[in-house]
Design a protein around this motif. Structure first.
Motif, mmCIF file in Angstrom:
data_model
loop_
_atom_site.group_PDB
_atom_site.id
_atom_site.type_symbol
_atom_site.label_atom_id
_atom_site.label_comp_id
_atom_site.label_asym_id
_atom_site.label_seq_id
_atom_site.Cartn_x
_atom_site.Cartn_y
_atom_site.Cartn_z
ATOM 1 N N VAL A 268 0.834 -1.205 0.000
ATOM 2 C CA VAL A 268 0.000 0.000 0.000
ATOM 3 C C VAL A 268 0.866 1.251 0.000
ATOM 4 C CG1 VAL A 268 -1.795 1.267 1.243
ATOM 5 C CG2 VAL A 268 -1.880 -1.228 1.133
ATOM 6 N N ALA A 269 2.007 1.219 0.679
ATOM 7 C CA ALA A 269 2.899 2.390 0.710
ATOM 8 C C ALA A 269 3.403 2.744 -0.678
ATOM 9 C CB ALA A 269 4.073 2.129 1.653
ATOM 10 N N ARG A 270 3.497 1.776 -1.572
ATOM 11 C CA ARG A 270 3.926 2.052 -2.936
ATOM 12 C C ARG A 270 2.845 2.774 -3.746
ATOM 13 N NH1 ARG A 270 6.683 -3.904 -3.957
ATOM 14 N NH2 ARG A 270 8.842 -3.280 -3.512
ATOM 15 N N LYS A 271 1.614 2.760 -3.271
ATOM 16 C CA LYS A 271 0.506 3.345 -4.028
ATOM 17 C C LYS A 271 0.072 4.699 -3.501
ATOM 18 C CE LYS A 271 -1.334 -1.278 -5.021
ATOM 19 N NZ LYS A 271 -2.492 -2.189 -4.876
ATOM 20 N N PRO B 156 -3.115 8.878 12.398
ATOM 21 C CA PRO B 156 -3.701 7.960 11.407
ATOM 22 C C PRO B 156 -3.267 8.323 9.994
ATOM 23 C CG PRO B 156 -5.337 9.545 12.141
ATOM 24 C CD PRO B 156 -4.109 9.803 12.969
ATOM 25 N N ILE B 157 -3.245 7.333 9.122
ATOM 26 C CA ILE B 157 -2.922 7.521 7.710
ATOM 27 C C ILE B 157 -4.228 7.441 6.930
ATOM 28 C CG2 ILE B 157 -1.621 6.657 5.735
ATOM 29 C CD1 ILE B 157 0.119 7.830 7.898
ATOM 30 N N VAL B 158 -4.710 8.591 6.487
ATOM 31 C CA VAL B 158 -5.956 8.660 5.721
ATOM 32 C C VAL B 158 -5.589 8.667 4.243
ATOM 33 C CG1 VAL B 158 -8.079 9.956 5.321
ATOM 34 C CG2 VAL B 158 -7.025 9.959 7.591
ATOM 35 N N SER B 159 -5.891 7.606 3.535
ATOM 36 C CA SER B 159 -5.478 7.492 2.145
ATOM 37 C C SER B 159 -6.374 6.481 1.443
ATOM 38 C CB SER B 159 -4.016 7.041 2.059
ATOM 39 O OG SER B 159 -3.877 5.743 2.605
ATOM 40 N N TYR B 160 -6.208 6.424 0.132
ATOM 41 C CA TYR B 160 -6.818 5.361 -0.658
ATOM 42 C C TYR B 160 -5.755 4.807 -1.588
ATOM 43 C CZ TYR B 160 -9.733 2.565 -3.607
ATOM 44 O OH TYR B 160 -10.272 1.498 -4.279
ATOM 45 N N PRO B 161 -5.558 3.512 -1.604
ATOM 46 C CA PRO B 161 -6.226 2.492 -0.787
ATOM 47 C C PRO B 161 -5.886 2.638 0.692
ATOM 48 C CG PRO B 161 -4.413 1.532 -2.035
ATOM 49 C CD PRO B 161 -4.555 2.927 -2.533
ATOM 50 N N PRO B 162 -6.758 2.151 1.577
ATOM 51 C CA PRO B 162 -6.521 2.329 3.015
ATOM 52 C C PRO B 162 -5.221 1.670 3.443
ATOM 53 C CG PRO B 162 -8.771 1.578 2.591
ATOM 54 C CD PRO B 162 -8.031 1.460 1.300
ATOM 55 N N PHE B 163 -4.477 2.394 4.272
ATOM 56 C CA PHE B 163 -3.201 1.868 4.761
ATOM 57 C C PHE B 163 -3.441 1.083 6.040
ATOM 58 C CE2 PHE B 163 0.742 2.086 7.203
ATOM 59 C CZ PHE B 163 1.643 1.629 6.253
ATOM 60 N N PRO B 164 -2.929 -0.139 6.144
ATOM 61 C CA PRO B 164 -3.169 -0.971 7.344
ATOM 62 C C PRO B 164 -2.238 -0.599 8.492
ATOM 63 C CG PRO B 164 -1.907 -2.220 5.729
ATOM 64 C CD PRO B 164 -2.213 -0.890 5.092
ATOM 65 N N GLY B 165 -2.498 0.514 9.142
ATOM 66 C CA GLY B 165 -1.671 0.913 10.276
ATOM 67 C C GLY B 165 -1.666 2.419 10.434
ATOM 68 N N ASN B 166 -0.855 2.894 11.388
ATOM 69 C CA ASN B 166 -0.732 4.324 11.644
ATOM 70 C C ASN B 166 0.596 4.835 11.087
ATOM 71 O OD1 ASN B 166 1.046 3.172 13.434
ATOM 72 N ND2 ASN B 166 -0.083 3.771 15.271
ATOM 73 N N GLU B 167 1.003 6.029 11.518
ATOM 74 C CA GLU B 167 2.210 6.635 10.959
ATOM 75 C C GLU B 167 3.466 5.851 11.321
ATOM 76 O OE1 GLU B 167 2.370 10.899 10.570
ATOM 77 O OE2 GLU B 167 4.313 10.921 11.594
ATOM 78 N N ALA B 168 3.478 5.180 12.462
ATOM 79 C CA ALA B 168 4.646 4.367 12.817
ATOM 80 C C ALA B 168 4.846 3.242 11.808
ATOM 81 C CB ALA B 168 4.482 3.810 14.230
ATOM 82 N N ASN B 169 3.755 2.600 11.396
ATOM 83 C CA ASN B 169 3.862 1.528 10.396
ATOM 84 C C ASN B 169 4.241 2.079 9.029
ATOM 85 O OD1 ASN B 169 1.173 0.709 12.262
ATOM 86 N ND2 ASN B 169 2.755 -0.842 12.102
ATOM 87 N N TYR B 170 3.687 3.241 8.674
ATOM 88 C CA TYR B 170 4.027 3.840 7.379
ATOM 89 C C TYR B 170 5.494 4.283 7.352
ATOM 90 C CZ TYR B 170 3.775 6.980 3.353
ATOM 91 O OH TYR B 170 4.000 7.600 2.143
ATOM 92 N N LEU B 171 5.970 4.809 8.478
ATOM 93 C CA LEU B 171 7.378 5.197 8.573
ATOM 94 C C LEU B 171 8.282 3.982 8.412
ATOM 95 C CD1 LEU B 171 9.595 7.296 9.237
ATOM 96 C CD2 LEU B 171 9.161 6.820 11.658
ATOM 97 N N ARG B 172 7.903 2.880 9.038
ATOM 98 C CA ARG B 172 8.714 1.661 8.916
ATOM 99 C C ARG B 172 8.703 1.133 7.479
ATOM 100 N NH1 ARG B 172 11.689 -1.513 8.040
ATOM 101 N NH2 ARG B 172 12.390 -3.361 9.188
ATOM 102 N N ALA B 173 7.570 1.216 6.790
ATOM 103 C CA ALA B 173 7.499 0.751 5.401
ATOM 104 C C ALA B 173 8.361 1.620 4.489
ATOM 105 C CB ALA B 173 6.046 0.752 4.930
ATOM 106 N N GLN B 174 8.340 2.938 4.703
ATOM 107 C CA GLN B 174 9.165 3.820 3.875
ATOM 108 C C GLN B 174 10.652 3.609 4.136
ATOM 109 O OE1 GLN B 174 6.891 4.442 1.625
ATOM 110 N NE2 GLN B 174 7.544 6.567 1.403
ATOM 111 N N ILE B 175 11.021 3.351 5.386
ATOM 112 C CA ILE B 175 12.422 3.068 5.688
ATOM 113 C C ILE B 175 12.872 1.808 4.967
ATOM 114 C CG2 ILE B 175 13.976 2.357 7.548
ATOM 115 C CD1 ILE B 175 12.496 4.272 9.391
ATOM 116 N N ALA B 176 12.022 0.784 4.933
ATOM 117 C CA ALA B 176 12.376 -0.452 4.229
ATOM 118 C C ALA B 176 12.538 -0.207 2.736
ATOM 119 C CB ALA B 176 11.302 -1.515 4.494
ATOM 120 N N ARG B 177 11.650 0.588 2.147
ATOM 121 C CA ARG B 177 11.742 0.872 0.721
ATOM 122 C C ARG B 177 12.996 1.683 0.386
ATOM 123 N NH1 ARG B 177 6.789 3.919 -1.289
ATOM 124 N NH2 ARG B 177 7.780 3.447 -3.292
#
Length: 524
Positions: A264-267, A279-300
């Motif tokens: 989802v972070a790629r989209k 919270p991460i308000v987006s479409y498609p819905p992101f499964p988690g909050n900003e901590a999870n999104y931050l971790r996904a971006q660090i991995a990418r």
């Protein structure tokens, strides 16, 4: 008429008295009081109080009268102290400068500490034109020391800084010692399993209650299987990451990343706020909050931009492995690496390689076949359905692939390489800059190299970003005679149908009577 001498004397006395009174009524430039009013108040106070030995205390009484006549222009109350943001930050960072322990530290403790040399890193980054400044870098150095002193770490590295709209994140990449992280992970997984079991039991109870009331038809729909996350220490979860907003504040450990979060972070494209629970308000819905999104971006970012000089790492040779096996993921430092000249590093991307695994479209570094069913789940009584075609495994570039093989995006070269100084080339370093992830840099000089990221955590797009369009709504169920509701007949149609049924009934009765007569004749 001439005045007499007595009258002239009286007039002179009156004029002298008026002049003296006018003199006594002159206000002071300091206290704004005059002598006439002061003496009047003083005599009034003496007549009211009638103190003993008034001649001895007349000076004190005069001082009291004068003090009572002065206006209170200064308040004895102090203003409320307003704490400014720099003072709050300084108070938080004060603990970083406190020395703990004895003055004489053993050399062994200093040698075993995984604390990175951030001062040396800042020296090279300053030559590359990148960094946080000497003052902030030193505070980050002390903050990393605080993290190393409080966590059982085997390896620690300053990953970089991700900017946000309200606050920023300082990111530390760490590895725990063997056995130290397993206990925490076991507790976390046990808690997740208990929550999952509780939710499943609640769902089963609700379904049972609903089935008792109304018997609904059982749905044959099966949701797609969830892609399992990779274990800690492998793939996208090879390292653990800690973040803090400012040096001196507590470090917070980020959760492991899941394939769904990476997909989802790629989209989506979101700016960070600096609050991990946002919270991460987006479409498609992101499964988690900003901590999870931050971790996904660090991995990418790590998978795309972490680079090292060719030959610095080598694969660990094991028995039974071929030399060109693309599935090898374990590597180690090459003790025979002598370094690559800076000019060659700056002129050719073939001398740089990726040392972090590529993340596949599935969201994992190692592909897993979700269509494969374990033998335990097979039920011989169930009807065997047609098995879908075996999906093709996803394959990405192997580890230690040269950067020259990276693909361009919209005619944008993925990397830019330069020398820090063309004037003093003898002491220059090679600087590598990512064009797809602005803010990602790497430098190399001899046997020393390092990677860092300082940016907004968003990937470069040559075109303007447009959010994906939601999918079209589901189509209605196809109409047919079995499910289509018939229209109510009119009165004329009902009467015509009734007359036709009457005629049909009468004709059947006549036929039955005729058959009965024929049977009687045959008997005779």
């Amino acid at each position: 008429m001439m005045e007499s001498p007595e009258e002239m004397l009286n007039n002179q006395k009156e004029q002298a008295a008026r002049s003296l009174k006018a003199f006594m009524l002159t206000n002071s430039t300091k206290s704004n009081l005059n002598l006439y009013d002061h003496l009047a108040r003083l005599l009034t106070k003496v007549m009211e109080e009638r103190p003993e030995n008034v001649v001895d205390v007349i000076e004190d009484l005069s001082r009291e009268v004068k003090r009572a006549g002065l206006q209170n222009t200064q308040s004895t109350l102090r203003d409320i102290h307003v704490t400014t943001p720099p003072q709050v930050t300084a108070e938080q960072q004060k603990v970083l400068f406190s020395h703990k322990g004895g003055e004489d530290g053993t050399q062994e403790e200093q040698m075993e500490s995984p604390l990175p040399n951030v001062a040396e890193l800042a020296f090279y980054l300053e030559q590359a034109g990148v960094g946080l400044g000497r003052e902030e870098t030193y505070r980050v150095f002390l903050a990393l020391k605080q993290l190393v002193d409080t966590q059982p770490l085997q390896h620690c590295r300053f990953w970089g800084k991700i900017l946000g709209t309200e606050n920023s994140y300082l990111v530390a990449e760490v590895e725990f010692r063997e056995g130290e992280e397993d206990e925490e992970d076991a507790l976390d997984e046990a808690g997740e399993d208990e929550e999952r079991e509780a939710e499943d039991s609640r769902g089963d109870e609700e379904e049972a209650r609903t089935a008792e009331i109304i018997s609904f038809p059982k749905s044959t729909y099966k949701p797609p299987p969830v892609v399992p996350k990779e274990n800690n220490g492998t793939g996208a979860n090879k390292f653990t990451y800690f973040v803090c907003r400012e040096p001196g504040l507590p470090w917070v450990r980020l959760p492991p990343v899941t394939p769904a979060q990476v997909t989802v972070a790629r989209k989506i494209r979101k700016f960070f706020t600096g609050r991990l629970d946002a919270p991460i308000v987006s479409y498609p819905p992101f499964p988690g909050n900003e901590a999870n999104y931050l971790r996904a971006q660090i991995a990418r970012i790590s998978a795309s931009t972490q680079a090292s000089p060719l030959g610095f790492y080598q694969f660990v040779e094991e028995e039974g492995e071929e030399e060109e096996d693309s599935s090898r993921i374990s590597f180690e430092e090459n003790p025979d690496f002598e370094g690559i000249p800076v000019s060659e590093l700056a002129n050719s991307l073939s001398n740089w390689v990726h040392h972090v695994q590529y993340i596949l479209p599935q969201g994992r570094c190692t592909w897993i076949n979700l269509a494969e069913k374990p033998e335990e789940e097979e039920d011989p009584e169930e009807e065997k359905e047609e098995e879908p075609d075996e999906p093709e495994p996803e394959v990405g570039p192997p580890l230690l692939t040269p950067l020259s093989e990276d693909a361009e995006i919209n005619n944008t070269p993925p990397w830019s390489c330069k020398v820090s100084s063309s004037i003093i080339s003898k002491f220059a370093i090679a600087v590598l800059c990512s064009n797809l992830w602005p803010g990602a840099y790497a430098f190399a000089c001899g046997k020393t190299f390092e990677n860092i990221y300082i940016g907004w955590g968003s990937k470069f797009l040559a075109e303007g970003y447009n959010p994906p369009v939601p999918p079209p709504p589901q189509s209605e169920y196809p109409s047919g005679p079995d499910i289509t509701e018939a229209a109510d007949p009119s009165l004329e149609e009902e009467q015509a149908l009734k007359a036709a049924l009457e005629e049909q009934r009468e004709s059947q009765e006549e036929m039955e009577d005729a058959e009965g007569d024929e049977d009687e004749e045959d008997d005779d």
